[in-house]
Design a protein around this motif. Structure first.
Motif, PDB file in Angstrom:
ATOM      1  N   GLN A   1       0.752  -1.109   0.119  1.00 20.99           N
ATOM      2  CA  GLN A   1       0.046   0.014   0.128  1.00 20.99           C
ATOM      3  C   GLN A   1       0.772   1.224  -0.057  1.00 20.99           C
ATOM      4  O   GLN A   1       0.763   2.148  -0.593  1.00 20.99           O
ATOM      5  CB  GLN A   1      -0.824   0.017   1.237  1.00 20.99           C
TER       6      GLN A   1
ATOM      7  N   SER B   1       2.462   6.701  -6.660  1.00 17.84           N
ATOM      8  CA  SER B   1       1.303   7.564  -7.153  1.00 17.84           C
ATOM      9  C   SER B   1       1.669   9.035  -7.219  1.00 17.84           C
ATOM     10  O   SER B   1       1.462   9.878  -7.901  1.00 17.84           O
ATOM     11  CB  SER B   1       0.174   7.310  -6.624  1.00 17.84           C
ATOM     12  N   GLU B   2       2.514   9.235  -5.921  1.00 21.23           N
ATOM     13  CA  GLU B   2       2.981  10.679  -5.866  1.00 21.23           C
ATOM     14  C   GLU B   2       4.041  11.104  -6.804  1.00 21.23           C
ATOM     15  O   GLU B   2       4.030  12.256  -7.517  1.00 21.23           O
ATOM     16  CB  GLU B   2       3.481  10.931  -4.447  1.00 21.23           C
TER      17      GLU B   2
ATOM     18  N   TYR C   1       3.465   5.244   8.790  1.00 23.26           N
ATOM     19  CA  TYR C   1       2.423   5.796   7.758  1.00 23.26           C
ATOM     20  C   TYR C   1       1.653   6.773   8.077  1.00 23.26           C
ATOM     21  O   TYR C   1       1.181   7.866   7.468  1.00 23.26           O
ATOM     22  CB  TYR C   1       1.795   4.516   7.039  1.00 23.26           C
TER      23      TYR C   1
ATOM     24  N   GLN D   1       2.793   1.835  -3.462  1.00 22.25           N
ATOM     25  CA  GLN D   1       1.631   2.075  -4.644  1.00 22.25           C
ATOM     26  C   GLN D   1       1.446   3.718  -4.263  1.00 22.25           C
ATOM     27  O   GLN D   1       1.264   4.534  -5.329  1.00 22.25           O
ATOM     28  CB  GLN D   1       0.448   1.232  -4.313  1.00 22.25           C
ATOM     29  N   HIS D   2       1.287   4.182  -3.239  1.00 19.28           N
ATOM     30  CA  HIS D   2       0.998   5.301  -2.555  1.00 19.28           C
ATOM     31  C   HIS D   2       2.061   6.432  -3.219  1.00 19.28           C
ATOM     32  O   HIS D   2       2.051   7.533  -3.763  1.00 19.28           O
ATOM     33  CB  HIS D   2       0.569   5.572  -1.137  1.00 19.28           C
TER      34      HIS D   2
ATOM     35  N   ALA E   1      -8.293  12.316  -3.179  1.00 21.38           N
ATOM     36  CA  ALA E   1      -7.102  11.860  -2.555  1.00 21.38           C
ATOM     37  C   ALA E   1      -7.361  12.181  -0.946  1.00 21.38           C
ATOM     38  O   ALA E   1      -7.095  11.374  -0.210  1.00 21.38           O
ATOM     39  CB  ALA E   1      -5.817  12.484  -3.185  1.00 21.38           C
TER      40      ALA E   1
ATOM     41  N   ASN F   1      -9.799   9.784   0.483  1.00 16.64           N
ATOM     42  CA  ASN F   1      -8.906   8.427   0.744  1.00 16.64           C
ATOM     43  C   ASN F   1      -7.989   8.531   1.787  1.00 16.64           C
ATOM     44  O   ASN F   1      -7.853   7.949   2.666  1.00 16.64           O
ATOM     45  CB  ASN F   1      -8.203   7.988  -0.378  1.00 16.64           C
ATOM     46  N   GLN F   2      -7.341   9.807   1.916  1.00 10.53           N
ATOM     47  CA  GLN F   2      -6.178   9.887   2.694  1.00 10.53           C
ATOM     48  C   GLN F   2      -6.271  10.298   4.380  1.00 10.53           C
ATOM     49  O   GLN F   2      -5.623   9.943   5.012  1.00 10.53           O
ATOM     50  CB  GLN F   2      -5.038  10.466   2.184  1.00 10.53           C
TER      51      GLN F   2
ATOM     52  N   TYR G   1       0.520   2.177  -9.547  1.00  6.71           N
ATOM     53  CA  TYR G   1       0.328   3.312  -8.894  1.00  6.71           C
ATOM     54  C   TYR G   1      -1.209   3.582  -9.320  1.00  6.71           C
ATOM     55  O   TYR G   1      -1.783   2.949 -10.021  1.00  6.71           O
ATOM     56  CB  TYR G   1       1.279   4.326  -9.615  1.00  6.71           C
ATOM     57  N   SER G   2      -1.699   4.845  -8.746  1.00  8.55           N
ATOM     58  CA  SER G   2      -3.198   5.138  -9.034  1.00  8.55           C
ATOM     59  C   SER G   2      -3.521   5.358 -10.631  1.00  8.55           C
ATOM     60  O   SER G   2      -2.838   5.923 -11.330  1.00  8.55           O
ATOM     61  CB  SER G   2      -3.364   6.393  -8.480  1.00  8.55           C
TER      62      SER G   2
END
Length: 313
Positions: free
Chosen positions: A40, A47-48, A150, A43-44, A135, A138-139, A110-111
């Motif tokens: 996770q 994505s950034e 995290y 992947q995050h 985002a 989600n975040q 990634y996203s």
């Protein structure tokens, strides 16, 4: 570790989760939890880093010095978010170079949202409003994630993402007060980004292979569908204030549910993008691979300098 020690450590882990306390890097944790968190967080982070590209392409073409400075600052923030998250993954034993290699070789995702093109400058505003808005939905709950590094990284990231969302909305509001062509540009961008933004939350709960376990470990606090509904309910009044129409004829308020109903999402499109067949998949990965290769000499020089300093010490 003895055979009798591991069950005791597992009970301690479960007790920590039950008490809603944080798991820290030095704590014992099940291998499944460690792999889930690495997947996770990686992947995050990816994505950034990939997410710098769609808007980064517009820095030199922004219509004013102010807009260039805003966009440059935002892209820098996204780079920082990626670095925070790679650092968090390293506390779980992941290797940053290995994670990068998995990204540029297509072995980690990634996203899906970042595989769409930014066709006009209005896309920059819509990404800020819708994509960063999704985002945030989600975040923000991830600030309470069970894994300490995290959760702490997410506090700063969410503050900055909130600012990005307001920046995007301000840009769109400015354009909507402009010419007819500018208003049409905004509406076109909304039409193209609305459905991909809904896909950002992941597949429906019934088809999500990781949601149940992530909820049990308190890695996630809400399901994909819950977060998607929250985003829709948040976006409808914002769209009305902005003066744009969300491209869903089935979007309407349900008095009984106290939520908005919305139309079906094209999950086949989502699956194709995850397979690497999106409009910009190949371009995004190729650009990231080239940047990594072009930066090899910087990494080598930094490593040599660090070794030299260590030798002197």
């Amino acid at each position: 570790m003895t055979a009798t020690a591991e069950p005791d450590l597992e009970r301690l882990f479960e007790h920590t989760i039950e008490r809603d306390q944080r798991i820290e890097p030095r704590d014992w944790l099940p291998e499944g939890y460690r792999k889930t968190m690495i997947r996770q967080i990686a992947q995050h982070a990816h994505s950034e880093i990939i997410g710098m590209q769609p808007e980064g392409n517009w820095i030199t073409r922004a219509p004013s010095l102010r807009r260039k400075a805003i966009l440059l600052a935002k892209v820098q923030d996204e780079a920082g978010h990626g670095l925070y998250l790679y650092s968090a993954a390293e506390t779980l034993g992941a290797d940053r170079a290995d994670l990068t290699e998995k990204l540029i070789s297509g072995r980690q995702k990634y996203s899906s949202i970042f595989n769409y093109p930014t066709l006009t400058f209005a896309d920059v505003g819509v990404i800020g409003w819708l994509v960063d808005g999704a985002a945030i939905c989600n975040q923000v709950p991830l600030c309470r994630s069970s894994y300490g590094p995290y959760a702490r990284a997410m506090i700063r990231i969410c503050k900055e993402e909130s600012f990005h969302q307001r920046q995007g909305y301000e840009l769109l509001m400015t354009m909507m007060r402009g010419t007819e062509a500018q208003r049409a540009m905004v509406q076109d961008a909304v039409n193209r980004w609305w459905w991909p933004s809904l896909m950002m939350f992941g597949p429906p709960d019934a088809e999500s292979p990781n949601t149940a376990q992530s909820m049990a470990w308190k890695v996630k606090r809400h399901t994909n569908d819950e977060l998607r509904q929250r985003f829709v309910d948040m976006s409808v009044p914002q769209a009305k204030a902005l003066g744009v129409t969300l491209p869903d004829p089935e979007l309407k308020w349900n008095e009984e549910r106290q939520h908005h109903n919305f139309g079906p999402i094209d999950w086949d499109e989502f699956k194709q993008i995850l397979k690497g067949n999106g409009p910009c998949n190949a371009q995004r990965i190729a650009h990231r691979r080239k940047a990594h290769e072009d930066g090899a000499w910087v990494r080598e020089a930094a490593a040599a300098y660090a070794a030299k300093q260590e030798g002197r010490a």
